[in-house]
Write a protein that holds these residues in place. Sequence first.
Motif, PDB file in Angstrom:
ATOM      1  N   MET A   1      16.565 -23.111 -34.220  1.00 38.44           N
ATOM      2  CA  MET A   1      15.300 -22.382 -34.171  1.00 38.44           C
ATOM      3  C   MET A   1      14.324 -23.097 -33.238  1.00 38.44           C
ATOM      4  O   MET A   1      14.079 -24.281 -33.379  1.00 38.44           O
ATOM      5  N   SER A   2      13.763 -22.368 -32.266  1.00 37.02           N
ATOM      6  CA  SER A   2      12.734 -22.929 -31.390  1.00 37.02           C
ATOM      7  C   SER A   2      11.386 -22.320 -31.766  1.00 37.02           C
ATOM      8  O   SER A   2      11.314 -21.315 -32.458  1.00 37.02           O
ATOM      9  N   LEU A   3      10.320 -22.973 -31.316  1.00 36.26           N
ATOM     10  CA  LEU A   3       8.971 -22.497 -31.622  1.00 36.26           C
ATOM     11  C   LEU A   3       8.148 -22.432 -30.351  1.00 36.26           C
ATOM     12  O   LEU A   3       8.293 -23.280 -29.471  1.00 36.26           O
ATOM     13  N   LYS A   4       7.272 -21.440 -30.273  1.00 40.23           N
ATOM     14  CA  LYS A   4       6.279 -21.392 -29.205  1.00 40.23           C
ATOM     15  C   LYS A   4       4.922 -21.705 -29.815  1.00 40.23           C
ATOM     16  O   LYS A   4       4.572 -21.161 -30.861  1.00 40.23           O
ATOM     17  N   VAL A   5       4.189 -22.585 -29.146  1.00 43.01           N
ATOM     18  CA  VAL A   5       2.879 -22.995 -29.649  1.00 43.01           C
ATOM     19  C   VAL A   5       1.832 -22.721 -28.569  1.00 43.01           C
ATOM     20  O   VAL A   5       1.963 -23.219 -27.439  1.00 43.01           O
ATOM     21  N   ALA A   6       0.818 -21.943 -28.906  1.00 40.21           N
ATOM     22  CA  ALA A   6      -0.266 -21.637 -27.965  1.00 40.21           C
ATOM     23  C   ALA A   6      -1.284 -22.769 -27.966  1.00 40.21           C
ATOM     24  O   ALA A   6      -1.559 -23.364 -29.009  1.00 40.21           O
ATOM     25  N   LEU A   7      -1.827 -23.049 -26.795  1.00 38.17           N
ATOM     26  CA  LEU A   7      -2.755 -24.170 -26.633  1.00 38.17           C
ATOM     27  C   LEU A   7      -4.061 -23.671 -26.044  1.00 38.17           C
ATOM     28  O   LEU A   7      -4.058 -22.856 -25.109  1.00 38.17           O
ATOM     29  N   PHE A   8      -5.163 -24.177 -26.578  1.00 40.80           N
ATOM     30  CA  PHE A   8      -6.480 -23.746 -26.125  1.00 40.80           C
ATOM     31  C   PHE A   8      -7.355 -24.958 -25.836  1.00 40.80           C
ATOM     32  O   PHE A   8      -7.144 -26.037 -26.378  1.00 40.80           O
ATOM     33  N   GLY A   9      -8.377 -24.724 -25.011  1.00 38.35           N
ATOM     34  CA  GLY A   9      -9.375 -25.752 -24.758  1.00 38.35           C
ATOM     35  C   GLY A   9      -8.750 -27.061 -24.321  1.00 38.35           C
ATOM     36  O   GLY A   9      -7.876 -27.100 -23.445  1.00 38.35           O
ATOM     37  N   ILE A  10      -9.190 -28.138 -24.956  1.00 34.63           N
ATOM     38  CA  ILE A  10      -8.748 -29.451 -24.510  1.00 34.63           C
ATOM     39  C   ILE A  10      -7.266 -29.693 -24.789  1.00 34.63           C
ATOM     40  O   ILE A  10      -6.619 -30.483 -24.093  1.00 34.63           O
ATOM     41  N   THR A  11      -6.690 -28.995 -25.777  1.00 32.47           N
ATOM     42  CA  THR A  11      -5.259 -29.210 -26.020  1.00 32.47           C
ATOM     43  C   THR A  11      -4.435 -28.659 -24.854  1.00 32.47           C
ATOM     44  O   THR A  11      -3.387 -29.208 -24.513  1.00 32.47           O
ATOM     45  N   ARG A  12      -4.916 -27.567 -24.235  1.00 34.35           N
ATOM     46  CA  ARG A  12      -4.214 -27.036 -23.072  1.00 34.35           C
ATOM     47  C   ARG A  12      -4.331 -28.012 -21.889  1.00 34.35           C
ATOM     48  O   ARG A  12      -3.371 -28.237 -21.158  1.00 34.35           O
ATOM     49  N   ASP A  13      -5.510 -28.620 -21.740  1.00 37.35           N
ATOM     50  CA  ASP A  13      -5.680 -29.604 -20.675  1.00 37.35           C
ATOM     51  C   ASP A  13      -4.752 -30.796 -20.880  1.00 37.35           C
ATOM     52  O   ASP A  13      -4.165 -31.320 -19.932  1.00 37.35           O
ATOM     53  N   ILE A  14      -4.638 -31.244 -22.139  1.00 36.99           N
ATOM     54  CA  ILE A  14      -3.815 -32.424 -22.439  1.00 36.99           C
ATOM     55  C   ILE A  14      -2.337 -32.140 -22.182  1.00 36.99           C
ATOM     56  O   ILE A  14      -1.624 -32.929 -21.561  1.00 36.99           O
ATOM     57  N   VAL A  15      -1.872 -30.980 -22.656  1.00 39.04           N
ATOM     58  CA  VAL A  15      -0.446 -30.657 -22.537  1.00 39.04           C
ATOM     59  C   VAL A  15      -0.120 -30.111 -21.140  1.00 39.04           C
ATOM     60  O   VAL A  15       0.988 -30.278 -20.638  1.00 39.04           O
ATOM     61  N   GLY A  16      -1.110 -29.461 -20.514  1.00 38.19           N
ATOM     62  CA  GLY A  16      -0.920 -28.992 -19.152  1.00 38.19           C
ATOM     63  C   GLY A  16      -0.330 -27.598 -19.040  1.00 38.19           C
ATOM     64  O   GLY A  16       0.098 -27.182 -17.973  1.00 38.19           O
ATOM     65  N   THR A  17      -0.325 -26.860 -20.144  1.00 42.80           N
ATOM     66  CA  THR A  17       0.186 -25.492 -20.134  1.00 42.80           C
ATOM     67  C   THR A  17      -0.453 -24.734 -21.288  1.00 42.80           C
ATOM     68  O   THR A  17      -0.929 -25.359 -22.243  1.00 42.80           O
ATOM     69  N   SER A  18      -0.488 -23.402 -21.217  1.00 48.84           N
ATOM     70  CA  SER A  18      -1.134 -22.655 -22.303  1.00 48.84           C
ATOM     71  C   SER A  18      -0.165 -22.277 -23.423  1.00 48.84           C
ATOM     72  O   SER A  18      -0.591 -21.894 -24.508  1.00 48.84           O
ATOM     73  N   ILE A  19       1.137 -22.390 -23.151  1.00 49.91           N
ATOM     74  CA  ILE A  19       2.138 -22.195 -24.219  1.00 49.91           C
ATOM     75  C   ILE A  19       3.240 -23.226 -24.032  1.00 49.91           C
ATOM     76  O   ILE A  19       3.778 -23.367 -22.928  1.00 49.91           O
ATOM     77  N   ILE A  20       3.554 -23.943 -25.094  1.00 48.94           N
ATOM     78  CA  ILE A  20       4.655 -24.898 -25.012  1.00 48.94           C
ATOM     79  C   ILE A  20       5.770 -24.412 -25.939  1.00 48.94           C
ATOM     80  O   ILE A  20       5.508 -23.915 -27.033  1.00 48.94           O
ATOM     81  N   GLU A  21       6.996 -24.516 -25.466  1.00 51.02           N
ATOM     82  CA  GLU A  21       8.133 -24.105 -26.303  1.00 51.02           C
ATOM     83  C   GLU A  21       8.844 -25.359 -26.783  1.00 51.02           C
ATOM     84  O   GLU A  21       9.244 -26.215 -25.980  1.00 51.02           O
ATOM     85  N   LEU A  22       8.955 -25.477 -28.100  1.00 45.64           N
ATOM     86  CA  LEU A  22       9.664 -26.618 -28.682  1.00 45.64           C
ATOM     87  C   LEU A  22      11.091 -26.175 -28.990  1.00 45.64           C
ATOM     88  O   LEU A  22      11.300 -25.260 -29.788  1.00 45.64           O
ATOM     89  N   PRO A  23      12.077 -26.795 -28.345  1.00 46.23           N
ATOM     90  CA  PRO A  23      13.460 -26.362 -28.549  1.00 46.23           C
ATOM     91  C   PRO A  23      13.990 -26.746 -29.930  1.00 46.23           C
ATOM     92  O   PRO A  23      13.422 -27.621 -30.589  1.00 46.23           O
ATOM     93  N   ALA A  24      15.059 -26.098 -30.341  1.00 45.10           N
ATOM     94  CA  ALA A  24      15.700 -26.440 -31.599  1.00 45.10           C
ATOM     95  C   ALA A  24      16.268 -27.863 -31.491  1.00 45.10           C
ATOM     96  O   ALA A  24      16.720 -28.238 -30.404  1.00 45.10           O
ATOM     97  N   PRO A  25      16.265 -28.661 -32.550  1.00 45.78           N
ATOM     98  CA  PRO A  25      15.668 -28.336 -33.851  1.00 45.78           C
ATOM     99  C   PRO A  25      14.166 -28.533 -33.825  1.00 45.78           C
ATOM    100  O   PRO A  25      13.703 -29.643 -33.645  1.00 45.78           O
ATOM    101  N   ALA A  26      13.419 -27.442 -34.021  1.00 42.97           N
ATOM    102  CA  ALA A  26      11.954 -27.499 -33.965  1.00 42.97           C
ATOM    103  C   ALA A  26      11.409 -27.922 -35.323  1.00 42.97           C
ATOM    104  O   ALA A  26      12.112 -27.849 -36.340  1.00 42.97           O
ATOM    105  N   PRO A  27      10.154 -28.370 -35.349  1.00 44.05           N
ATOM    106  CA  PRO A  27       9.520 -28.719 -36.625  1.00 44.05           C
ATOM    107  C   PRO A  27       9.584 -27.540 -37.594  1.00 44.05           C
ATOM    108  O   PRO A  27       9.467 -26.382 -37.178  1.00 44.05           O
ATOM    109  N   THR A  28       9.745 -27.838 -38.879  1.00 40.67           N
ATOM    110  CA  THR A  28       9.871 -26.765 -39.871  1.00 40.67           C
ATOM    111  C   THR A  28       8.568 -26.460 -40.576  1.00 40.67           C
ATOM    112  O   THR A  28       8.457 -25.449 -41.254  1.00 40.67           O
TER     113      THR A  28
END
Lengths: 80, 140
Positions: A1-28
Amino acid sequence: MSLKVALFGITRDIVGTSIIELPAPAPTNVGELLAEMRKQYPALGELRSCAVAVNNEYASADTPLHTVDEIALIPPVAGG
Amino acid sequence: MTPTLSITDQPIDIAAALAAVQTDAAGAVNSFIGTVRNQSGGRPVRRLHYESYDSMALTQLNHVVAQAYEKWPMLQEVAVVHRKGTLELGDVAVVVAVATPHRAESFAACQFIIDTLKQVVTIWKREEYEDGTEWVAAHP
């Protein structure tokens, strides 16, 4: 199972993208997601706060995560 | 009694927000208008950039207004309009308007809504200075 996480404001600046995909095994659950994100991006741990939203609601650490959920990191809000 | 809630990238029409809460059952209409100030903590601000997670912001705004209706059952109408995008000095960033039978509750409900909005509604503000920008409240 993978997860997509949306990022806003300063978290988007820190990660450098507005959506990050966490590949399996993703956090539960929310707590695991925050721990994983802080591990990958230590600057997230320097924020005043960083909440997680699941399907447009603030979620507690034990909230389970599913691929179909709309997940987002919520840095300190500053409306008004 | 359905609240008028919106997040817009267009200039806010204050008169329209006030008109949205008009009701013959109210003897008081109270409003808060938030505008863009030219400094922050003594540091000159040139303009503001607002970002919104719209779907969650509206969900949370609905919760805030529902709480206000619980606290003040006499509350009649509510309108909240928040701007997003780039705002210049003096621009209107937010309007909260409430209508109640009497004035005391109108002040209290209006203040509760703007105060709680600032705590929970997913809108972020980046201040632009002469020498850079900063996300407001992001760091301790």
